[in-house]
Design a protein around this motif. Structure first.
Motif, mmCIF file in Angstrom:
data_model
loop_
_atom_site.group_PDB
_atom_site.id
_atom_site.type_symbol
_atom_site.label_atom_id
_atom_site.label_comp_id
_atom_site.label_asym_id
_atom_site.label_seq_id
_atom_site.Cartn_x
_atom_site.Cartn_y
_atom_site.Cartn_z
ATOM 1 N N LEU A 63 -8.388 0.681 -0.171
ATOM 2 C CA LEU A 63 -7.516 0.518 -1.337
ATOM 3 C C LEU A 63 -7.524 1.778 -2.196
ATOM 4 O O LEU A 63 -6.470 2.229 -2.661
ATOM 5 N N LYS A 64 -8.684 2.368 -2.394
ATOM 6 C CA LYS A 64 -8.761 3.614 -3.169
ATOM 7 C C LYS A 64 -8.057 4.756 -2.442
ATOM 8 O O LYS A 64 -7.418 5.610 -3.065
ATOM 9 N N ALA A 68 -3.721 -5.514 -1.408
ATOM 10 C CA ALA A 68 -2.953 -4.299 -1.123
ATOM 11 C C ALA A 68 -1.686 -4.237 -1.975
ATOM 12 O O ALA A 68 -1.317 -3.168 -2.490
ATOM 13 N N MET A 69 -1.030 -5.368 -2.138
ATOM 14 C CA MET A 69 0.179 -5.407 -2.970
ATOM 15 C C MET A 69 -0.149 -5.089 -4.432
ATOM 16 O O MET A 69 0.597 -4.357 -5.103
ATOM 17 N N GLN A 70 -1.240 -5.632 -4.931
ATOM 18 C CA GLN A 70 -1.643 -5.337 -6.308
ATOM 19 C C GLN A 70 -1.883 -3.836 -6.485
ATOM 20 O O GLN A 70 -1.498 -3.251 -7.503
ATOM 21 N N HIS A 71 -2.494 -3.237 -5.501
ATOM 22 C CA HIS A 71 -2.776 -1.806 -5.582
ATOM 23 C C HIS A 71 -1.487 -0.999 -5.532
ATOM 24 O O HIS A 71 -1.329 -0.024 -6.268
ATOM 25 N N GLY A 124 3.395 2.730 -4.544
ATOM 26 C CA GLY A 124 3.623 2.599 -3.110
ATOM 27 C C GLY A 124 4.518 1.411 -2.781
ATOM 28 O O GLY A 124 4.655 0.467 -3.559
ATOM 29 N N LEU A 125 5.130 1.478 -1.612
ATOM 30 C CA LEU A 125 5.990 0.397 -1.128
ATOM 31 C C LEU A 125 5.287 -0.317 0.019
ATOM 32 O O LEU A 125 4.887 0.328 0.999
ATOM 33 N N ALA A 141 1.868 -10.319 -7.203
ATOM 34 C CA ALA A 141 1.252 -8.999 -7.382
ATOM 35 C C ALA A 141 2.097 -8.058 -8.235
ATOM 36 O O ALA A 141 1.597 -7.027 -8.686
ATOM 37 N N GLY A 142 3.352 -8.394 -8.450
ATOM 38 C CA GLY A 142 4.250 -7.480 -9.145
ATOM 39 C C GLY A 142 4.600 -6.266 -8.311
ATOM 40 O O GLY A 142 4.815 -5.162 -8.825
#
Length: 464
Positions: free
Chosen positions: A138-139, A172-175, A181-182, A234-235
């Motif tokens: 994620l980072k 992943a979506m939250q990140h 990112g898409l 997740a927005g």
């Protein structure tokens, strides 16, 4: 660098059609002028485009060169695959670098850079497949966005290989919501599909056609719905790859009607082929095994309608070729062992032009879904995807009247069959320039491996 003048053609972009001459200098388009104007330009070379369309080079945002799958590899290398793309009027691909479970994103990205660097005939970029969502990966997403890898693919399919559960997808979506990112999603319920695969094989239903029967349209629709709801929580924006079914399109349409940042892609195989191909006898159906699978022909009308209304925004190929001999044959007696993927990077622009000829889409919509929209979606516009001052001189002279018959004997993809064998189409690429340099010159390949450059990408340009 030489200056080049393209004279006498009909320039077609997603926005307009105009009879104009195009001046190229330093690998970029520097001016457009009316045919009738007295031109104050002295170009080093003049290309006659009389009777031809002058269109932006295609942007294929979904390819898999040299991809490992099912104990083998996609048969096109970056060299052969990008050469074939150029023959088909595509001048930029965005391929998928793969993170292996237990490894980092950087390791996967470096491996794909090594495959591509110095080998491509046209320009290329990368998406990143997230196979192992954890705190470290994620980072790493943030660092990749910063260097132009701005899209990340997750899989609801393929348990034990690429599959991520809903919790990992949500993280992943939250990140992505935070770093711009898409998220790209392979939306099929892989857990349920594996049950149906096991039951079919146990019952002796092992022919290629059963690949389509177990990967049910409802399980594509269910996963698409779930992906959309997770993205809402997740927005995050969401791009659903290789949409094949009426029911999945309906989920995307509903989301877009709500104003959500949800986008859909389909591929030529879903627009032009069907389960009739999967059912071809003597194991020939294996040639058409891909996931999502081909659907009954009645699904095609919904896909075409959604391309006209922009509920589906992009047509990519999901080019992932495996030879019939020695690769597709791995699944004789068990369809679940047939490598998933089909060739198509060379056919996309011609097939979509055939749709123009048949009145399914307009000429400008052809350019929108094949050039401009993928460039905007993945942060390449207006450098790619249009013909305008300042854009890279990725230009195709397209003969709208030339007739051809698609065949493995004449295509340039490194695969021993054509998914469109014997199909007659009207329209053919004549000349291709990549950053002002000729790659295809009057139906002769004059390009070379290593011309293509890596393209760092911005973030999705459809987001506010």
């Amino acid at each position: 660098m030489t200056t080049t003048l393209i004279r006498g053609g009909l320039v077609i972009t997603a926005a307009e059609e105009t009879h104009a001459d195009v001046l190229i200098d330093g690998g970029r388009i520097v001016a457009l002028a009316d045919h009738a104007a007295e031109l104050p330009w002295n170009a080093d070379q003049v290309i006659d485009a009389t009777g031809k369309y002058v269109i932006p080079g295609g942007v294929d945002a979904h390819t898999h060169m040299e991809m490992p799958f099912g104990g083998t590899y996609a048969s096109d290398t970056f060299e052969t695959g990008t050469r074939a793309a150029a023959w088909g009027g595509t001048t930029t691909i965005v391929d998928f670098a793969i993170q292996s479970v237990g490894s980092g994103l950087r390791e996967g990205l470096d491996a794909w850079h090594a495959k591509a660097e110095g080998n491509c005939a046209i320009d290329y970029g990368f998406h990143m497949i997230l196979a192992d969502v954890n705190e470290h990966s994620l980072k790493e997403m943030d660092a990749l966005v910063g260097e132009g890898v701005t899209s990340f693919k997750l899989f609801m399919a393929y348990p034990g290989v690429f599959y991520s559960d809903d919790g990992k997808i949500l993280r992943a979506m939250q990140h992505a919501a935070g770093n711009g990112g898409l998220i790209m999603m392979h939306a099929e319920n892989g857990i349920a599909i594996d049950v149906l695969v096991e039951q079919a094989v146990a019952a002796g239903r092992t022919d290629p056609r059963h690949h389509g029967e177990v990967r049910k349209a409802l399980l594509e629709a269910e996963a698409t719905h779930r992906a959309i709801q997770l993205a809402r929580v997740a927005g995050s924006p969401l791009y659903v790859v290789h949409v094949s079914a009426t029911e999945a399109v309906a989920e995307i349409t509903r989301a877009r009607d709500l104003g959500l940042p949800v986008f859909g892609e389909t591929c030529p195989q879903y627009l032009f082929l069907s389960t009739d191909n999967l059912a071809e006898p003597d194991f020939e159906g294996a040639k058409y095994v891909c996931s999502t699978p081909l659907r009954p022909a009645e699904h095609q009308d919904a896909l075409w309608r959604s391309l006209r209304t922009d509920d589906l925004s992009v047509v990519s190929t999901d080019h992932c070729p495996f030879c019939f001999t020695g690769q597709k044959e791995l699944g004789r007696g068990d369809f679940s062992k047939i490598p998933n993927g089909m060739p198509g990077v060379e056919n996309r622009m011609d097939l979509l032009h055939q749709a123009v000829v048949e009145g399914r889409i307009s000429r400008r919509r052809w350019i929108e879904i094949a050039c401009a929209a993928p460039a905007r979606m993945f942060g390449l516009y207006p450098r790619k995807g249009t013909i305008a001052p300042g854009a890279d001189a990725d230009i195709v002279l397209y003969d709208p009247h030339a007739e051809q018959v698609m065949s493995a004997e004449t295509h340039h993809m490194n695969v021993d069959y054509s998914a469109y064998e014997g199909r007659r189409t009207t329209g053919r690429v004549h000349t291709v320039l990549s950053r002002g340099e000729l790659v295809i010159d009057g139906r002769r390949y004059v390009g070379h491996a290593g011309h293509g450059r890596y393209q760092p990408r911005g973030t999705c340009q459809y987001l506010g």
